[in-house]
Enzyme design. Structure first.
Site, mmCIF file in Angstrom:
data_model
loop_
_atom_site.group_PDB
_atom_site.id
_atom_site.type_symbol
_atom_site.label_atom_id
_atom_site.label_comp_id
_atom_site.label_asym_id
_atom_site.label_seq_id
_atom_site.Cartn_x
_atom_site.Cartn_y
_atom_site.Cartn_z
ATOM 1 N N GLY A 9 -2.916 58.639 -67.893
ATOM 2 C CA GLY A 9 -3.840 58.080 -66.893
ATOM 3 C C GLY A 9 -4.856 59.147 -66.574
ATOM 4 N N GLY A 14 -6.157 61.701 -62.568
ATOM 5 C CA GLY A 14 -5.332 62.236 -63.648
ATOM 6 C C GLY A 14 -6.061 63.315 -64.435
ATOM 7 N N ARG A 33 -4.705 55.002 -71.669
ATOM 8 C CA ARG A 33 -4.628 53.732 -72.393
ATOM 9 C C ARG A 33 -5.809 53.595 -73.353
ATOM 10 N NH1 ARG A 33 -4.969 48.260 -68.993
ATOM 11 N NH2 ARG A 33 -6.885 49.303 -68.369
ATOM 12 N N VAL A 74 -1.763 56.431 -63.067
ATOM 13 C CA VAL A 74 -2.543 55.216 -63.351
ATOM 14 C C VAL A 74 -2.679 54.387 -62.078
ATOM 15 C CG1 VAL A 74 -1.801 55.192 -65.760
ATOM 16 C CG2 VAL A 74 -0.558 53.814 -64.089
ATOM 17 N N ALA A 76 -2.236 52.023 -59.102
ATOM 18 C CA ALA A 76 -0.986 51.671 -58.422
ATOM 19 C C ALA A 76 -0.671 50.188 -58.636
ATOM 20 C CB ALA A 76 -1.110 51.987 -56.934
ATOM 21 N N SER A 128 -2.530 64.255 -52.249
ATOM 22 C CA SER A 128 -3.669 64.003 -51.373
ATOM 23 C C SER A 128 -4.796 64.976 -51.664
ATOM 24 C CB SER A 128 -3.242 64.168 -49.926
ATOM 25 O OG SER A 128 -4.372 64.086 -49.101
ATOM 26 N N GLY A 130 -7.911 63.743 -52.854
ATOM 27 C CA GLY A 130 -8.906 63.080 -53.701
ATOM 28 C C GLY A 130 -9.192 63.878 -54.956
ATOM 29 N N LYS A 182 3.108 60.358 -47.769
ATOM 30 C CA LYS A 182 1.702 60.286 -48.208
ATOM 31 C C LYS A 182 1.015 59.099 -47.509
ATOM 32 C CE LYS A 182 -2.227 60.635 -50.253
ATOM 33 N NZ LYS A 182 -2.807 59.562 -50.941
ATOM 34 N N HIS A 185 0.301 60.041 -44.002
ATOM 35 C CA HIS A 185 -0.855 60.940 -44.002
ATOM 36 C C HIS A 185 -2.139 60.104 -43.965
ATOM 37 C CE1 HIS A 185 -4.208 62.553 -46.346
ATOM 38 N NE2 HIS A 185 -3.906 63.730 -45.869
ATOM 39 N N GLU A 189 -4.958 59.808 -41.074
ATOM 40 C CA GLU A 189 -6.366 60.026 -41.443
ATOM 41 C C GLU A 189 -7.254 58.903 -40.863
ATOM 42 O OE1 GLU A 189 -6.900 60.642 -45.755
ATOM 43 O OE2 GLU A 189 -8.475 59.139 -45.671
ATOM 44 N N LYS A 260 -8.906 50.609 -48.318
ATOM 45 C CA LYS A 260 -8.173 50.262 -49.543
ATOM 46 C C LYS A 260 -6.766 49.770 -49.243
ATOM 47 C CE LYS A 260 -10.326 52.937 -53.194
ATOM 48 N NZ LYS A 260 -10.101 54.106 -54.055
ATOM 49 N N ARG A 287 -11.847 48.969 -38.133
ATOM 50 C CA ARG A 287 -12.508 48.790 -39.433
ATOM 51 C C ARG A 287 -12.646 47.304 -39.742
ATOM 52 N NH1 ARG A 287 -10.826 53.330 -43.958
ATOM 53 N NH2 ARG A 287 -10.676 55.093 -42.536
HETATM 54 P P1 NDP Z 1 -7.566 54.249 -60.881
HETATM 55 O O1 NDP Z 1 -6.671 53.903 -59.750
HETATM 56 O O2 NDP Z 1 -8.942 53.753 -60.892
HETATM 57 O O3 NDP Z 1 -6.820 53.804 -62.228
HETATM 58 C C1 NDP Z 1 -7.438 53.922 -63.490
HETATM 59 C C2 NDP Z 1 -6.467 54.461 -64.507
HETATM 60 O O4 NDP Z 1 -5.342 53.574 -64.652
HETATM 61 C C3 NDP Z 1 -7.117 54.569 -65.867
HETATM 62 O O5 NDP Z 1 -6.595 55.699 -66.519
HETATM 63 C C4 NDP Z 1 -6.663 53.272 -66.515
HETATM 64 O O6 NDP Z 1 -6.698 53.306 -67.925
HETATM 65 C C5 NDP Z 1 -5.248 53.215 -66.027
HETATM 66 N N1 NDP Z 1 -4.651 51.887 -66.149
HETATM 67 C C6 NDP Z 1 -4.990 50.779 -65.441
HETATM 68 N N2 NDP Z 1 -4.206 49.744 -65.822
HETATM 69 C C7 NDP Z 1 -3.383 50.213 -66.795
HETATM 70 C C8 NDP Z 1 -2.343 49.619 -67.563
HETATM 71 N N3 NDP Z 1 -1.989 48.340 -67.410
HETATM 72 N N4 NDP Z 1 -1.716 50.390 -68.473
HETATM 73 C C9 NDP Z 1 -2.048 51.691 -68.623
HETATM 74 N N5 NDP Z 1 -3.003 52.294 -67.916
HETATM 75 C C10 NDP Z 1 -3.658 51.565 -67.007
HETATM 76 O O7 NDP Z 1 -7.598 55.849 -61.090
HETATM 77 P P2 NDP Z 1 -7.697 57.046 -60.051
HETATM 78 O O8 NDP Z 1 -7.753 58.268 -60.885
HETATM 79 O O9 NDP Z 1 -8.730 56.809 -59.022
HETATM 80 O O10 NDP Z 1 -6.297 57.002 -59.296
HETATM 81 C C11 NDP Z 1 -5.057 57.146 -59.982
HETATM 82 C C12 NDP Z 1 -3.926 56.980 -58.988
HETATM 83 O O11 NDP Z 1 -4.042 57.977 -57.987
HETATM 84 C C13 NDP Z 1 -3.934 55.638 -58.254
HETATM 85 O O12 NDP Z 1 -2.609 55.258 -58.013
HETATM 86 C C14 NDP Z 1 -4.630 55.971 -56.967
HETATM 87 O O13 NDP Z 1 -4.279 55.075 -55.925
HETATM 88 C C15 NDP Z 1 -4.130 57.384 -56.705
HETATM 89 N N6 NDP Z 1 -4.978 58.219 -55.877
HETATM 90 C C16 NDP Z 1 -6.334 58.184 -55.967
HETATM 91 C C17 NDP Z 1 -7.131 58.987 -55.175
HETATM 92 C C18 NDP Z 1 -8.600 58.960 -55.323
HETATM 93 O O14 NDP Z 1 -9.268 59.655 -54.524
HETATM 94 N N7 NDP Z 1 -9.165 58.245 -56.272
HETATM 95 C C19 NDP Z 1 -6.529 59.919 -54.199
HETATM 96 C C20 NDP Z 1 -5.108 59.966 -54.247
HETATM 97 C C21 NDP Z 1 -4.376 59.119 -55.042
HETATM 98 P P3 NDP Z 1 -8.042 52.831 -68.704
HETATM 99 O O15 NDP Z 1 -8.946 54.031 -68.675
HETATM 100 O O16 NDP Z 1 -7.548 52.510 -70.062
HETATM 101 O O17 NDP Z 1 -8.588 51.658 -67.967
#
Ligand code: NDP
Length: 476
Positions: A9, A14, A33, A74, A76, A128, A130, A182, A185, A189, A260, A287
Site C-alpha cells: 500500500g 505507505g 496493488r 491500504v 481502511a 498519527s 499524516g 488512535k 486521539h 483533535e 472523515k 461540523r
Molecule cells: P488511501 O486510504 O487513499 O488508500 C489507497 C491505497 O490503498 C492504495 O495503495 C491503493 O492501491 C490501496 N488499495 C485500495 N483498495 C485496495 C484493495 N482492494 N486491494 C489492495 N490495495 C488496495 O491511502 P493513504 O495513504 O491516504 O492511507 C492509508 C491508510 O492510512 C488508510 O487506512 C488511512 O485511513 C490511514 N491514514 C491516513 C492518513 C492520511 O493523512 N492520509 C493519516 C493516518 C492514517 P492502488 O494504488 O492500487 O489503488
C-alpha cells in the site's frame, strides 16, 4: 540479501512510511496493488535507502527475512480485509502482519482473533501525523500481542517521532487497543480544533479583530500553557492572504467543515462505554451543523439574534478570558478523552497506561502539545486518578481560569456567537463538581411514568412509590 520489513500500500502514507524505514537503514520490500506506485517510489526515492520492489504479494513475502514483518497501509475497511486475507495464506506461524491504517478497533479485534487462531501475529497500529509524520517520525500506537510487538519495537522506536530522547511509540495493549487509542486521539483533535475555532470566532466577532490580529493573539498564546501544533498552525492559517483576491485566506474559504468519520466513531464508542464526551460530541455536531446548508439558509434570515447587541468593554480582559476559556475547555475535553480510554481498557482488559499515551502524543501527531507533559505528570502522580480535572496541577489551573471562562460563556450568549465547546465544557465542569444534581428529579419522573424505581439517600434498598394509588412507598 533479504528485506527486514515489507510495506504494501504505497499511497501517501505507505510510501512515506517505507521511505522513513529505508532512511533509517532498514531494507524495505515494497508493493502496491497497481505497480505504478511501486515504480514511482523506487524511481523518485530509490537513493534514500534499500527498496526491494515486488510485483505481487507472493514476491513481497518471498523477499522477507523470517519472521516476516509486513506492514499493511491500504484503504481502511474491506481493502484491508482483502489484503490481510491474501497475506495470511502466504505467511507462516510466527510471522507478523501490521495494519497501520485507520482501522476501527472492533475490526482490529476481529482480525486479531482470526489471525491468532492461524498462528499469525497481528499488530493493529495507530499511526498519527499524516503524510509529514509518516515520513519524518509519526506517533505510533501499536496494539496486539506483546511478543509480536517486541519483534517490531526497535524498528518502530527508530522511525517514530522523538521528544527529549523518548520515542513517541509505546505498546498500548492487546488486540484493538492501539487503534482505539488512535481513534481517541482523533476525537480529541476534533475537540481541540473546535475550541480553537470558537476562540477565533469570539475574538473576531466580539472585538472586531482582523484575522491577522487574531493570528497574532494565537502566536502569543503559543508561548504559554497552550503551546501546541494546532495553536501554531492556527496562527499560520489566520495570517495567510489569498493569492488570487488579496483577501484574508480564511474569508474566502467556505465555512463547511468536512469529516472523515473518526470523530463520529469516537463519540459513538464513548456513548457505548457510557462516558460523557461532550467536548468531542459538540465538535462533531458543530461540523455537521456547518455543513447543513439548507437548514442554515432557512434560519439565517428568520431567527432573531440578541438585541440590542452587547459590546465587550475591556478588550485585553476579553482576550485573556478567551485564553482561559480555551485552556479550561481543552482540559475538560482531554479529561473526557482519557476517561474513555480508561473505560475501554477496563471493558476489554487492555491495561492501558494512560500516562504513557500522553507521552507518545507529545510528538509526531496533530495534538502534540506542551500540555501533554502535564497530563503525563498527573498520571505519574496517581495512575488511578478518577479524572484529570482533580489532579492538583489542573485543579489549580481551573481555579485560576474559571472566572474568565464563565465570563466568556456568558458574553458569547449575549453576543449571539455560538460557543458549544466552551459552554458544554463549563456545564460538564459544574456538573462534575455539583454536590447534588437534578438527577434526583429524573429518577422521580422515571419512577412515576415507568416504575423504574429509585434509591434513597438515607438507607439502602430499591424503592417505588405507588403513584397511581395511595402514594405509599414500597421496597422492591
Ligand atoms: P488511501 O486510504 O487513499 O488508500 C489507497 C491505497 O490503498 C492504495 O495503495 C491503493 O492501491 C490501496 N488499495 C485500495 N483498495 C485496495 C484493495 N482492494 N486491494 C489492495 N490495495 C488496495 O491511502 P493513504 O495513504 O491516504 O492511507 C492509508 C491508510 O492510512 C488508510 O487506512 C488511512 O485511513 C490511514 N491514514 C491516513 C492518513 C492520511 O493523512 N492520509 C493519516 C493516518 C492514517 P492502488 O494504488 O492500487 O489503488
Amino acid at each position: 540479501q533479504r528485506a527486514d520489513v515489507a510495506v504494501t500500500g504505497l499511497a501517501t502514507m505507505g510510501r512515506n512510511l517505507a521511505r522513513n524505514l529505508a532512511r533509517n537503514g532498514y531494507r524495505v520490500a515494497v508493493h502496491n496493488r497497481s505497480a505504478q506506485r511501486t515504480d514511482a517510489l523506487v524511481d523518485e526515492f530509490g537513493n534514500e535507502g534499500t527498496f526491494l520492489p515486488a510485483k505481487s504479494l507472493d514476491e513481497l513475502v518471498a523477499a522477507l527475512e523470517r519472521p516476516r514483518r509486513v506492514i499493511v497501509m491500504v484503504q481502511a475497511g474491506e481493502p484491508t480485509d482483502a489484503v490481510i486475507d491474501q497475506l495470511s495464506s502466504l505467511l507462516d506461524t510466527g510471522d507478523v502482519i501490521v495494519d497501520a491504517g485507520n482501522a476501527h478497533y472492533e475490526d482490529t479485534r476481529r482480525r486479531e482473533s482470526r489471525l491468532r487462531e492461524a498462528g499469525i501475529n497481528f499488530v493493529g497500529t495507530g499511526v498519527s501525523g499524516g503524510e509529514e509524520g509518516a515520513l519524518n517520525g509519526p506517533s505510533i500506537m501499536p496494539g496486539g500481542s506483546e511478543e509480536a510487538y517486541e519483534a517490531l519495537r526497535p524498528m518502530f522506536e527508530k522511525i517514530a517521532a522523538d521528544v527529549d530522547g523518548t520515542p513517541c511509540c509505546a505498546y498500548v495493549g492487546p488486540d484493538g487497543a492501539g487503534h482505539f487509542v488512535k481513534m481517541l486521539h482523533n476525537g480529541i483533535e476534533y475537540a481541540d480544533m473546535q475550541l480553537i475555532a470558537e476562540s477565533y470566532d469570539l475574538l473576531r466577532q466580539g472585538l472586531e479583530m482582523s484575522p491577522a490580529e487574531v493570528g497574532e493573539v494565537f502566536t502569543g498564546w503559543n508561548n504559554g500553557d497552550l503551546e501546541s501544533f494546532l495553536v501554531e498552525i492556527t496562527a499560520e492559517v489566520l495570517g495567510h492572504v489569498d493569492t488570487s483576491t488579496g483577501q484574508p485566506f480564511i474569508d474566502v474559504v467556505l465555512d463547511q467543515a468536512g469529516q472523515k468519520g473518526t470523530g463520529r466513531w469516537t463519540v459513538i464508542s464513548a456513548l457505548e462505554l457510557g462516558v460523557p464526551v461532550s467536548g468531542m460530541a459538540e465538535a462533531v455536531f458543530a461540523r455537521g451543523l456547518s455543513s447543513d446548508i439548507a437548514r442554515r439558509e432557512a434560519a439565517r434570515e428568520t431567527l432573531p439574534g440578541p438585541s440590542p447587541l452587547a459590546a465587550v468593554e475591556d478588550r485585553q480582559q476579553f482576550v485573556d478570558d478567551v485564553r482561559d476559556a480555551l485552556y479550561a475547555s481543552k482540559l475538560v475535553a482531554y479529561a473526557q478523552g482519557f476517561d474513555t480510554i480508561r473505560a475501554a481498557s477496563d471493558e476489554y482488559g487492555w491495561d492501558v497506561d494512560l500516562g504513557q499515551m500522553a507521552t507518545i502524543w507529545r510528538g509526531g501527531c496533530i495534538i502534540r502539545a506542551r500540555f501533554l507533559d502535564r497530563v503525563r505528570e498527573a498520571y505519574d502522580r496517581d495512575p488511578a486518578l478518577p479524572s484529570l480535572l482533580v489532579d492538583d496541577y489542573f485543579r489549580q489551573a481551573l481555579a485560576d481560569g474559571q472566572a474568565g471562562w464563565r465570563r466568556v460563556v456568558s458574553t458569547a450568549a449575549q453576543l449571539g456567537v455560538p460557543a458549544p465547546g466552551f459552554s458544554s465544557a463549563l456545564a460538564y465542569y459544574d456538573g462534575l463538581r455539583a454536590p447534588r444534581l437534578p438527577a434526583a428529579l429524573i429518577q422521580g419522573q422515571r419512577d412515576l411514568f415507568g416504575a423504574h424505581t429509585y434509591k434513597r439517600t438515607d438507607r439502602p434498598g430499591t424503592f417505588h412509590v405507588d403513584w397511581s394509588g395511595d402514594r405509599t412507598e414500597q421496597e422492591r
